[in-house]
Design a protein around this motif. Structure first.
Motif, PDB file in Angstrom:
ATOM      1  N   MET A  18      61.802  51.149-100.140  1.00 53.71           N
ATOM      2  CA  MET A  18      62.281  50.023 -99.344  1.00 53.71           C
ATOM      3  C   MET A  18      63.809  50.033 -99.404  1.00 53.71           C
ATOM      4  N   GLN A  19      64.458  49.825 -98.274  1.00 54.49           N
ATOM      5  CA  GLN A  19      65.926  49.810 -98.248  1.00 54.49           C
ATOM      6  C   GLN A  19      66.406  48.482 -97.664  1.00 54.49           C
ATOM      7  N   ASP A  20      67.354  47.856 -98.343  1.00 53.63           N
ATOM      8  CA  ASP A  20      67.861  46.545 -97.893  1.00 53.63           C
ATOM      9  C   ASP A  20      69.076  46.703 -96.989  1.00 53.63           C
ATOM     10  N   TYR A  21      69.145  45.836 -95.999  1.00 53.31           N
ATOM     11  CA  TYR A  21      70.297  45.793 -95.096  1.00 53.31           C
ATOM     12  C   TYR A  21      70.720  44.343 -94.920  1.00 53.31           C
ATOM     13  N   ASP A  22      72.011  44.047 -95.133  1.00 50.68           N
ATOM     14  CA  ASP A  22      72.541  42.718 -94.828  1.00 50.68           C
ATOM     15  C   ASP A  22      73.153  42.789 -93.442  1.00 50.68           C
ATOM     16  N   VAL A  23      72.436  42.210 -92.478  1.00 49.73           N
ATOM     17  CA  VAL A  23      72.805  42.392 -91.076  1.00 49.73           C
ATOM     18  C   VAL A  23      73.590  41.177 -90.592  1.00 49.73           C
ATOM     19  N   PRO A  24      74.857  41.373 -90.149  1.00 46.13           N
ATOM     20  CA  PRO A  24      75.588  40.234 -89.602  1.00 46.13           C
ATOM     21  C   PRO A  24      75.055  39.893 -88.204  1.00 46.13           C
ATOM     22  N   LEU A  25      74.542  38.693 -88.048  1.00 44.91           N
ATOM     23  CA  LEU A  25      73.944  38.313 -86.760  1.00 44.91           C
ATOM     24  C   LEU A  25      74.981  37.663 -85.851  1.00 44.91           C
ATOM     25  N   GLU A  26      74.781  37.805 -84.557  1.00 42.42           N
ATOM     26  CA  GLU A  26      75.598  37.106 -83.552  1.00 42.42           C
ATOM     27  C   GLU A  26      74.769  35.927 -83.041  1.00 42.42           C
ATOM     28  N   PRO A  27      75.427  34.894 -82.457  1.00 41.96           N
ATOM     29  CA  PRO A  27      74.667  33.737 -81.958  1.00 41.96           C
ATOM     30  C   PRO A  27      73.622  34.123 -80.910  1.00 41.96           C
ATOM     31  N   THR A  28      73.824  35.238 -80.230  1.00 41.56           N
ATOM     32  CA  THR A  28      72.859  35.646 -79.201  1.00 41.56           C
ATOM     33  C   THR A  28      71.609  36.301 -79.809  1.00 41.56           C
ATOM     34  N   ASP A  29      71.635  36.599 -81.103  1.00 41.42           N
ATOM     35  CA  ASP A  29      70.480  37.260 -81.733  1.00 41.42           C
ATOM     36  C   ASP A  29      69.413  36.213 -82.038  1.00 41.42           C
ATOM     37  N   GLN A  30      68.356  36.219 -81.279  1.00 46.10           N
ATOM     38  CA  GLN A  30      67.309  35.201 -81.424  1.00 46.10           C
ATOM     39  C   GLN A  30      66.035  35.757 -82.060  1.00 46.10           C
ATOM     40  N   MET A  31      65.766  37.009 -81.768  1.00 51.16           N
ATOM     41  CA  MET A  31      64.482  37.590 -82.175  1.00 51.16           C
ATOM     42  C   MET A  31      64.693  38.675 -83.238  1.00 51.16           C
ATOM     43  N   LEU A  32      63.628  38.941 -83.981  1.00 52.25           N
ATOM     44  CA  LEU A  32      63.716  39.953 -85.029  1.00 52.25           C
ATOM     45  C   LEU A  32      64.173  41.304 -84.464  1.00 52.25           C
ATOM     46  N   LEU A  33      63.735  41.632 -83.257  1.00 50.84           N
ATOM     47  CA  LEU A  33      64.145  42.921 -82.685  1.00 50.84           C
ATOM     48  C   LEU A  33      65.677  42.999 -82.543  1.00 50.84           C
ATOM     49  N   ASP A  34      66.328  41.863 -82.220  1.00 53.07           N
ATOM     50  CA  ASP A  34      67.795  41.855 -82.139  1.00 53.07           C
ATOM     51  C   ASP A  34      68.397  42.247 -83.493  1.00 53.07           C
ATOM     52  N   ALA A  35      67.834  41.696 -84.574  1.00 50.59           N
ATOM     53  CA  ALA A  35      68.352  42.003 -85.913  1.00 50.59           C
ATOM     54  C   ALA A  35      68.122  43.471 -86.250  1.00 50.59           C
ATOM     55  N   LEU A  36      66.962  43.998 -85.857  1.00 49.70           N
ATOM     56  CA  LEU A  36      66.652  45.406 -86.142  1.00 49.70           C
ATOM     57  C   LEU A  36      67.595  46.343 -85.388  1.00 49.70           C
ATOM     58  N   VAL A  37      67.871  45.995 -84.141  1.00 48.25           N
ATOM     59  CA  VAL A  37      68.781  46.824 -83.338  1.00 48.25           C
ATOM     60  C   VAL A  37      70.174  46.801 -83.984  1.00 48.25           C
ATOM     61  N   ARG A  38      70.572  45.640 -84.511  1.00 45.62           N
ATOM     62  CA  ARG A  38      71.865  45.555 -85.214  1.00 45.62           C
ATOM     63  C   ARG A  38      71.853  46.397 -86.492  1.00 45.62           C
ATOM     64  N   ALA A  39      70.732  46.363 -87.204  1.00 44.23           N
ATOM     65  CA  ALA A  39      70.622  47.183 -88.422  1.00 44.23           C
ATOM     66  C   ALA A  39      70.771  48.662 -88.061  1.00 44.23           C
ATOM     67  N   LYS A  40      70.239  49.024 -86.898  1.00 42.99           N
ATOM     68  CA  LYS A  40      70.326  50.437 -86.486  1.00 42.99           C
ATOM     69  C   LYS A  40      71.774  50.831 -86.154  1.00 42.99           C
ATOM     70  N   THR A  41      72.590  49.856 -85.733  1.00 39.72           N
ATOM     71  CA  THR A  41      74.005  50.199 -85.504  1.00 39.72           C
ATOM     72  C   THR A  41      74.709  50.445 -86.854  1.00 39.72           C
ATOM     73  N   MET A  42      74.156  49.873 -87.947  1.00 39.28           N
ATOM     74  CA  MET A  42      74.732  50.120 -89.285  1.00 39.28           C
ATOM     75  C   MET A  42      74.220  51.442 -89.851  1.00 39.28           C
ATOM     76  N   ASP A  43      72.963  51.776 -89.540  1.00 40.53           N
ATOM     77  CA  ASP A  43      72.349  53.001 -90.074  1.00 40.53           C
ATOM     78  C   ASP A  43      71.451  53.580 -88.989  1.00 40.53           C
ATOM     79  N   ASP A  44      71.974  54.572 -88.307  1.00 41.05           N
ATOM     80  CA  ASP A  44      71.282  55.128 -87.149  1.00 41.05           C
ATOM     81  C   ASP A  44      69.992  55.869 -87.513  1.00 41.05           C
ATOM     82  N   SER A  45      69.767  56.099 -88.821  1.00 37.28           N
ATOM     83  CA  SER A  45      68.577  56.879 -89.193  1.00 37.28           C
ATOM     84  C   SER A  45      67.311  56.016 -89.239  1.00 37.28           C
ATOM     85  N   ILE A  46      67.431  54.675 -89.134  1.00 43.81           N
ATOM     86  CA  ILE A  46      66.221  53.822 -89.155  1.00 43.81           C
ATOM     87  C   ILE A  46      65.421  54.098 -87.866  1.00 43.81           C
ATOM     88  N   ALA A  47      64.112  54.375 -88.040  1.00 41.05           N
ATOM     89  CA  ALA A  47      63.298  54.711 -86.863  1.00 41.05           C
ATOM     90  C   ALA A  47      62.274  53.614 -86.572  1.00 41.05           C
TER      91      ALA A  47
END
Ligand code: SF4
Ligand code: SF4
Ligand code: FES
Length: 231
Positions: A18-47
């Motif tokens: 398991m790998q932890d990510y502290d994802v900075p959210l923007e006010p437009t991020d409403q759904m979990l998928l938004d947070a996941l897409v942001r996590a992928k900008t921090m680590d492109d290897s997440i599939a």
């Protein structure tokens, strides 16, 4: 938002972690998928899979804090942190949150998910009454996300023999279609200790369906039809 994500690349890793990510959210991020897409900008290897981000394609089904669901229709505000994300249970992992759906679709195709009607096609549509069309409500809306089937213990133990809730919901969708002529053959095919009768009414399928469908009700209707036919 803290995400704890299941990471496993069978080509490189001995075992999952398991790998932890502290994802900075923007006010437009409403759904979990938004947070996941942001996590992928921090680590492109997440599939992970995603496409429509509207609860229509069914591709971003995953296990979210222990319950199957779609990342794109799960509200960030309703999630407890850290949000633990794992692949759908009961299917082989290809990488991280991506599972191999072959067995799920094999069972789906086994129920012949198409209209069987040997009458010559009419000039226009094959018509139904409004009542006959209403019979398909609660059945045709399935997006084949596999949340239900991969939450079903009966499928975990017998994925090659038990059709599973998604496939059985679709079996009933065609059994109840007034235009379909293969009802008897469809019932014969399911009259088997595993294909249909492995359902133990545990109801996980109903609990997780993101479209609020009820595969267990469809399964019971099929059983009722079999009983009536036998009398
Ligand atoms: S009700 Fe049947 S199909 Fe649904 S989860 Fe339980 S055993 Fe599986
Ligand atoms: S019945 Fe619901 S949970 Fe199951 S595959 Fe269809 S949409 Fe997904
Ligand atoms: S991305 Fe299509 S259902 Fe979530």
């Amino acid at each position: 938002m803290r995400l704890s994500i299941y990471r496993y690349d069978p080509d490189k890793d001995d075992k999952p972690r398991m790998q932890d990510y502290d994802v900075p959210l923007e006010p437009t991020d409403q759904m979990l998928l938004d947070a996941l897409v942001r996590a992928k900008t921090m680590d492109d290897s997440i599939a992970f899979r995603r496409s429509c981000r509207e609860g229509v394609c069914g591709s971003d089904a995953m296990n979210i804090n222990g319950k199957n669901g779609l990342a794109c229709t799960t509200k960030i505000a309703e999630l407890k942190e850290p949000v633990v994300l794992r692949p759908l249970p009961g299917l082989p992992v290809i990488r991280d949150l991506i599972v191999d759906m072959s067995q799920f679709f094999k069972q789906y195709h086994s129920i012949k998910p198409y209209l069987v009607n040997d009458n010559p096609p009419p000039e226009g549509e094959r018509l139904q009454t409004p009542e006959e069309r209403d019979d398909l409500n609660g059945l045709y809306e399935c997006i084949l996300c596999a949340c239900c089937t991969t939450a079903c213990p009966s499928f975990w133990w017998n994925p090659d023999k038990y059709v599973g809730p998604a496939g059985l919901l679709q079996a009933y969708r065609f059994i109840s279609d007034s235009r379909d002529q293969a009802t008897n053959e469809r019932l014969d095919d399911l009259n088997d200790p595993y294909r249909l009768f492995r359902c133990r009414s545990i109801m996980n399928c109903v609990d997780v369906c993101p479209k609020n469908l009820n595969p267990n009700r469809a399964i019971n209707k099929i059983k009722e039809m079999m009983l009536k036919r036998a009398i």
